[in-house]
Structures are given as C-alpha cells and as structure tokens.
Design a protein around this motif. Structure first.
Motif: not given
Length: 340
Positions: A91, A94-95, A119, A132, A136, A140, A143-144, A147
């Motif tokens: 988190p 950015a992935p 996380r 951050r 995120g 999240d 979902e991250q 991705e």
C-alpha cells in the motif's frame, strides 16, 4: 529431547534469514549496509536458503527503508543465495513501480529474487501518509495485489493491459504474502501463494493463522499444496547466560518502540529489571513470546519444539544483536544445529 519420527526435523527443512539492517548506537547506515552484505555472504557460505530485507520507515534503528536498493546491494555481492523482500509494504507504493523494480532485480539476478508483500504501513500512520500521498491503504491490498500480479502475467488482467511493466512482464518472480494475523493468511490460501508469518512479533496468532492458511488453500499454477514459512527471533551464543545478555538488545528495542522512544539499537545490559514495569513486561511477552534464546543445545531443543508446533515448511531467523560478530556467531550456531 526425543523427536517423534513423524515430526519434521531441523535438518529436513530450509532455513533463511530476515535482516533489518540494524543501525546500532554510534554507527551509521553505511556501517549497517556493510554488515548486511557481510552477513549475507556468510549466510550463502553456510547454506541458508534465502536472505530477505524488510521495509520499515522513520525508524532510527532500521536502515532498509529503500528495500529494493538494499536487495540489489546484497544480490550484487553474493552469487547464489535467494534475495528478496520480507517484505515490501504494497500500500505504500504504486504496483507498477514495484513490478518495474522487481522486474529489474530479476533481470539483473535471474532466478534469485523473491517478492514478499505486506499490507501494513511499516511505520506509524503519519509516516504512512507521507509515503502514500493518495496511493492506497490496507483495504485496497487485494486489488493492488491483483494489479501487481497482472503486470508480471498479463493473462491475469481483466482485459488487454494498456500499461506494461518493462522490465517485469513475463518474468517468473515468486510472490509471497506476509502476515501477522489472519487476513493475508486467508488471501494467500485462496490464491494458492506461499505464506510467511511473523511469529517473531505476533506469536499468539501464529497457529490460528497457519491453520487458516492451510484450510483456505486452493492449488494454483504457483503451488499444488500449502507452503508456510514462519519467522522467529533466535539469539544464540556459546552459553545460555551470554545469549540472555545479548537478547536484552532486542527487548530494549521493543521497550523503546512501546514508549515512542526513537533511538538506534542499544547495547546489551546485564540487568533490565530496573528499566521496565509490570505492564511492559506483559506486553513484551505478548510480542516476543516465541523468541528462542540460549546456547546451541537450548536453541536446538526449542527450535525443534517450534517446528513441531508450527509444522513450518521453512523457518526464517531474525537476530537483532548489537555486536556484528556476535550476530554472525548466532547465525553460525543456527547453521551448525540445522546441518549437524
């Protein structure tokens, strides 16, 4: 101690190392990174399976905040040991950035890079906000993770990807989920990913999380059956008395964290009794209850019990010891136990 023949044996599973690149009082991060590489080279020589580094921020006793950079430093200075993150706090990033960073690492050091993901913030909430900036939060994370995995394997994406991770795309980088409670255990099980549990600071949740992981596990292209690695503090020395003394550094670290006393890692002391109150002693036991401290014989017995209880597929050893030579000796004792 007699070992049941049906139990796993210490010399029958891999042992690995989690390094926080400790900054001890009177030293600098440069010293920490030299010591990290020295320990990694010893770990490779001794035959440890993997060497992970952890993402923490705003902590004066941990130098591995730019975790991907330190992984590159260790991988460049070794030749065969697996090197990875224990973990990257997804988190915070950015992935796509993590996919590119680890794609770069895997391209530079093929077949040697692990990507362990957590996380949690890896620090306090103020620092998390500074990191951050709208990227995120913990909610999240699933979902991250989706991705991130799709950047490595576009077939996992819901549609044709419009953004690609180069380097990263098409590379087989093992992804681990890390946890200190049940959330990541269940998610790792459902996705069929390997799971690493932080028993070194969350001992009371260890067995429930492992049970949850194993019961939730669904075979995947990554794993046909569960694979659980468990982290544990081990402070080993030539005598029980010396190990107990060395362990006062770890205990002071947790005491200082609880008091919001931000200082480098402190030297061992002969007696901690006058430094803490009853509440702090109880809290420390909650956090460090699984720690294994002692001579070779003591550590061997306690490690075997720990393995029998957890049925871990791999054990990751964490040794926060002030003196670098004593730290090397502690890991050497673990190596001798597991290979003897």
């Amino acid at each position: 101690m007699a070992v049941n023949k049906n139990e796993k044996s210490l010399n029958g599973i891999p042992f690995s190392i989690l390094d926080l690149s400790p900054i001890v009082v009177g030293s600098t991060p440069s010293d920490s990174f030299r010591n990290t590489l020295d320990l990694a080279r010893h770990a490779e020589k001794w035959g440890f399976n993997r060497y992970w580094l952890a993402e923490h921020h705003n902590m004066p006793f941990i130098a591995s905040s730019a975790t991907s950079v330190v992984i590159a430093h260790v991988a460049a200075g070794t030749s065969k040991i697996r090197v990875g993150s224990g973990g990257i706090m997804l988190p915070n990033h950015a992935p796509l950035v993590i996919a590119e960073q680890f794609g770069t690492l895997e391209s530079l050091y093929p077949g040697r890079i692990d990507l362990g993901l957590g996380r949690a913030p890896g620090s306090d909430q103020r620092t998390a906000r500074a990191l951050r900036r709208g990227i995120g939060n913990e909610q999240d994370f699933p979902e991250q993770l989706d991705e991130l995995r799709a950047y490595f394997d576009p077939s996992l994406a819901s549609g044709k990807p419009s953004v690609r991770a180069i380097p990263g795309e098409g590379l087989n980088i093992p992804i681990w989920l890390l946890g200190s409670s049940g959330f990541s255990a269940q998610l790792a099980g459902k996705l069929g990913l390997p799971f690493a549990f932080a028993s070194h600071f969350s001992p009371n949740s260890t067995l429930p999380a492992l049970e949850l992981y194993r019961s939730a596990f669904q075979p995947s292209t990554t794993l046909s059956e569960p694979y659980a690695m468990v982290g544990v503090n081990v402070i080993a020395a030539d005598t029980d008395e010396e190990a107990m003394r060395l362990a006062t550094t770890l205990k002071q670290q947790f005491l200082n964290l609880g008091r919001n006393n931000e200082v480098p890692l402190q030297p061992p002391v002969d007696n901690l009794n006058d430094q803490w109150n009853e509440y702090e002693i109880e809290a420390l036991q909650q956090q460090l209850g699984s720690s294994i401290i002692g001579s070779s014989e003591t550590v061997k017995d306690k490690l075997q019990i720990f393995l029998a209880n957890t049925q871990a597929d791999e054990i990751m050893v964490i040794s926060q010891i002030f003196d670098h030579q004593a730290r090397l000796r502690s890991y050497e004792i673990v190596f001798e136990i597991t290979k003897g």
